[in-house]
Design a protein around this motif. Structure first.
Motif, PDB file in Angstrom:
ATOM      1  N   UNK A 397    -113.716 -10.418 -79.607  1.00 15.05           N
ATOM      2  CA  UNK A 397    -115.055 -10.397 -79.021  1.00 15.05           C
ATOM      3  C   UNK A 397    -115.264 -11.395 -77.905  1.00 15.05           C
ATOM      4  N   UNK A 398    -114.295 -12.308 -77.702  1.00 15.81           N
ATOM      5  CA  UNK A 398    -114.483 -13.343 -76.681  1.00 15.81           C
ATOM      6  C   UNK A 398    -114.473 -12.753 -75.273  1.00 15.81           C
ATOM      7  N   UNK A 399    -113.676 -11.728 -75.035  1.00 16.48           N
ATOM      8  CA  UNK A 399    -113.642 -11.119 -73.702  1.00 16.48           C
ATOM      9  C   UNK A 399    -114.976 -10.485 -73.353  1.00 16.48           C
ATOM     10  N   UNK A 400    -115.535  -9.742 -74.312  1.00 15.42           N
ATOM     11  CA  UNK A 400    -116.825  -9.094 -74.071  1.00 15.42           C
ATOM     12  C   UNK A 400    -117.914 -10.137 -73.841  1.00 15.42           C
ATOM     13  N   UNK A 401    -117.873 -11.220 -74.621  1.00 13.91           N
ATOM     14  CA  UNK A 401    -118.865 -12.281 -74.431  1.00 13.91           C
ATOM     15  C   UNK A 401    -118.708 -12.936 -73.062  1.00 13.91           C
ATOM     16  N   UNK A 402    -117.446 -13.174 -72.640  1.00 11.56           N
ATOM     17  CA  UNK A 402    -117.215 -13.772 -71.329  1.00 11.56           C
ATOM     18  C   UNK A 402    -117.785 -12.904 -70.227  1.00 11.56           C
ATOM     19  N   UNK A 403    -117.588 -11.594 -70.320  1.00 14.85           N
ATOM     20  CA  UNK A 403    -118.152 -10.708 -69.300  1.00 14.85           C
ATOM     21  C   UNK A 403    -119.671 -10.771 -69.299  1.00 14.85           C
ATOM     22  N   UNK A 404    -120.286 -10.755 -70.477  1.00 19.61           N
ATOM     23  CA  UNK A 404    -121.743 -10.787 -70.556  1.00 19.61           C
ATOM     24  C   UNK A 404    -122.306 -12.089 -69.987  1.00 19.61           C
ATOM     25  N   UNK A 405    -121.605 -13.182 -70.218  1.00 23.85           N
ATOM     26  CA  UNK A 405    -122.086 -14.478 -69.742  1.00 23.85           C
ATOM     27  C   UNK A 405    -121.856 -14.677 -68.252  1.00 23.85           C
ATOM     28  N   UNK A 406    -120.659 -14.341 -67.776  1.00 22.61           N
ATOM     29  CA  UNK A 406    -120.235 -14.737 -66.439  1.00 22.61           C
ATOM     30  C   UNK A 406    -120.634 -13.775 -65.336  1.00 22.61           C
ATOM     31  N   UNK A 407    -120.700 -12.481 -65.634  1.00 20.66           N
ATOM     32  CA  UNK A 407    -120.975 -11.519 -64.567  1.00 20.66           C
ATOM     33  C   UNK A 407    -122.390 -11.681 -64.035  1.00 20.66           C
ATOM     34  N   UNK A 408    -122.573 -11.386 -62.760  1.00 19.00           N
ATOM     35  CA  UNK A 408    -123.881 -11.477 -62.121  1.00 19.00           C
ATOM     36  C   UNK A 408    -124.413 -10.086 -61.810  1.00 19.00           C
ATOM     37  N   UNK A 409    -125.755  -9.960 -61.780  1.00 20.29           N
ATOM     38  CA  UNK A 409    -126.374  -8.655 -61.541  1.00 20.29           C
ATOM     39  C   UNK A 409    -126.026  -8.110 -60.161  1.00 20.29           C
ATOM     40  N   UNK A 410    -125.995  -8.983 -59.148  1.00 21.02           N
ATOM     41  CA  UNK A 410    -125.545  -8.609 -57.806  1.00 21.02           C
ATOM     42  C   UNK A 410    -124.255  -9.351 -57.522  1.00 21.02           C
ATOM     43  N   UNK A 411    -123.356  -8.698 -56.800  1.00 16.87           N
ATOM     44  CA  UNK A 411    -122.047  -9.287 -56.545  1.00 16.87           C
ATOM     45  C   UNK A 411    -122.145 -10.418 -55.510  1.00 16.87           C
ATOM     46  N   UNK A 412    -121.304 -11.458 -55.659  1.00 11.29           N
ATOM     47  CA  UNK A 412    -121.332 -12.548 -54.682  1.00 11.29           C
ATOM     48  C   UNK A 412    -120.888 -12.053 -53.312  1.00 11.29           C
ATOM     49  N   UNK A 413    -121.272 -12.804 -52.289  1.00 10.82           N
ATOM     50  CA  UNK A 413    -121.030 -12.351 -50.913  1.00 10.82           C
ATOM     51  C   UNK A 413    -120.811 -13.541 -50.012  1.00 10.82           C
ATOM     52  N   UNK A 414    -119.766 -13.485 -49.228  1.00 15.38           N
ATOM     53  CA  UNK A 414    -119.500 -14.486 -48.177  1.00 15.38           C
ATOM     54  C   UNK A 414    -119.046 -13.732 -46.932  1.00 15.38           C
ATOM     55  N   UNK A 415    -119.886 -13.646 -45.898  1.00 16.91           N
ATOM     56  CA  UNK A 415    -119.500 -12.917 -44.686  1.00 16.91           C
ATOM     57  C   UNK A 415    -118.808 -13.788 -43.648  1.00 16.91           C
ATOM     58  N   UNK A 416    -118.736 -15.105 -43.881  1.00 16.44           N
ATOM     59  CA  UNK A 416    -118.312 -16.035 -42.827  1.00 16.44           C
ATOM     60  C   UNK A 416    -116.800 -16.201 -42.768  1.00 16.44           C
ATOM     61  N   UNK A 417    -116.275 -16.248 -41.562  1.00 17.34           N
ATOM     62  CA  UNK A 417    -114.875 -16.580 -41.326  1.00 17.34           C
ATOM     63  C   UNK A 417    -114.795 -18.085 -41.126  1.00 17.34           C
ATOM     64  N   UNK A 418    -113.829 -18.738 -41.786  1.00 17.07           N
ATOM     65  CA  UNK A 418    -113.666 -20.181 -41.552  1.00 17.07           C
ATOM     66  C   UNK A 418    -112.214 -20.561 -41.702  1.00 17.07           C
TER      67      UNK A 418
END
Length: 418
Positions: A397-418
């Motif tokens: 059950x730890x994998x399912x709990x990790x997904x429930x805790x860590x995932x975000x409703x909207x995906x992260x985004x970085x458009x910048x080149x550096x």
């Protein structure tokens, strides 16, 4: 063939720049004006070079700079942003990148930077240094005639308005919008004053000459600026005098859905424009769904983009928020010794609270620091990584709990080149 890896001296900066350009397959020598300008904005204490001891030539380059990364919940963590990494083809496979990377990560840990970031030009390189792909990008090309937008009604239906503005106005409103967006968007990184000067043409370097852009802002019915876009347009017509103009978005910032919708509809309503290229957006960006016919947006790019390497696991996990309460004990392996250990993560019942500290308790999950980097911003699934052999579940059950805790409703985004 022996090499010396070290922090460069100011007198070596011109040669270092030329080695960088050669590494990125640019054969043009760097003008003296560019050397002077770039030196003014470069912390030489964070610039490394690899030098052939027989010839004295610079054959490898590496630079980092201070950055802030927004994590889930809006906290901004100090990061070491890695850039300008190149090894000349004459000196590959001699461990030069490993030596420069080791020196940088050691220094970043000593500086108290919680993590390190980079944009990976090639996928296979950086996983062996503990980086994991943490935020992806997508780009679409909108077929404007098919999109279904009523081009006779370009005015936003919500009572707001769109105005073309000059570069000075974009320079004024852009940073404010970006800072507002950074409070809600994991993956976004800080933009300093020079970033905005280069983006608006107030500064220019010859190796990246400024090309004029159009700038437009969206103002709500109350008169507040809630969005802005920078874009370019080509001037392409068929021999039969049919316009085939393409708009390429360079940057689009919107702090409300109304602003986002209005800006995309505006771009698709410009006379002569048949195609709109969105630029780098989040993989779950709203742009296609804001069109009457989402299928008019054809995917051009869908790829990994921002990579993250944790240097302080406990501080990083304490800083972000979690979708549900829960407790996980993570056994993190780090062959390089910067961030390994066993950590207990407690996401409390109160919104946004979390504690994380080293522990001797039995582990629920075992994973390496690169996989934890992929999970950190909420984009990747622990279940997926486990299916690929990257995570070991030690408690059912730890994998399912990790997904429930860590995932975000909207995906992260970085458009910048550096």
């Amino acid at each position: 063939m022996s090499t010396d890896v070290r922090t460069i001296a100011a007198s070596e900066f011109p040669e270092w720049l030329n080695a960088l350009c050669a590494g990125f397959l640019n054969a043009s020598p760097v003008p003296e004006s560019d050397v002077v300008q770039r030196a003014e904005h470069t912390d030489l204490a964070r610039v490394q070079g690899a030098f052939d001891t027989d010839t004295g030539r610079c054959v490898g380059t590496f630079r980092s700079f201070a950055q802030e990364l927004t994590v889930p919940g809006g906290a901004r963590l100090p990061a070491s942003a890695v850039s300008n990494v190149a090894v000349l083809a004459t000196h590959r496979r001699r461990g030069l990148l490993s030596r420069m990377m080791r020196a940088e990560l050691t220094a970043a840990k000593e500086r108290g930077e919680v993590l390190s970031t980079l944009i990976a030009a090639e996928y296979p390189i950086y996983g062996r240094y503990g980086y994991g792909p943490a935020a992806g990008i997508a780009e679409w090309e909108i077929d404007v005639p098919r999109a279904g937008i009523d081009r006779r009604r370009p005015v936003p239906a919500d009572g707001g308005r769109i105005d073309l503005v000059d570069a000075a106005e974009m320079r004024r409103v852009g940073p404010v919008l970006h800072e507002r967006l950074r409070t809600t968007t994991p993956g976004l990184v800080s933009r300093d004053e020079r970033w905005w000067n280069l983006a608006t043409g107030l500064e220019e370097v010859s190796i990246r000459p400024y090309k004029p852009k159009f700038f437009a802002v969206y103002r709500s019915a109350a008169g507040e600026v809630e969005g802005a876009v920078a874009y370019r347009a080509d001037d392409h017509w068929t021999d039969a005098k049919v316009p085939l103009t393409t708009v390429e978005v360079q940057d689009l910032l919107a702090v409300t859905v109304a602003a986002e919708r209005a800006l995309w509809h505006y771009l698709c309503s410009i006379d002569w424009v048949m195609k709109v290229r969105t630029g780098y957006r989040a993989p779950d960006d709203l742009a296609p769904l804001l069109l009457p016919d989402p299928r008019s947006a054809r995917t051009l790019t869908s790829a990994d983009y921002l990579w993250v390497r944790l240097l302080d696991v406990a501080a990083a996990l304490r800083a972000r928020t979690y979708a549900v309460p829960g407790t996980l004990v993570l056994d993190v392996t780090d062959p390089d010794g910067y961030a390994g250990g066993r950590f207990r993560l407690d996401a409390g019942t109160a919104a946004g609270t979390a504690e994380c500290a080293p522990t001797g308790e039995p582990a629920d999950l075992r994973l390496d620091v690169a996989r934890l980097g992929s999970l950190y911003l909420g984009d990747e699934s622990a279940v997926r990584l486990a299916a690929l052999g990257g995570i070991e579940e030690l408690r059912p059950g730890a994998l399912a709990l990790a997904d429930a805790m860590l995932r975000t409703a909207r995906r992260p985004w970085c458009p910048d080149v550096f």
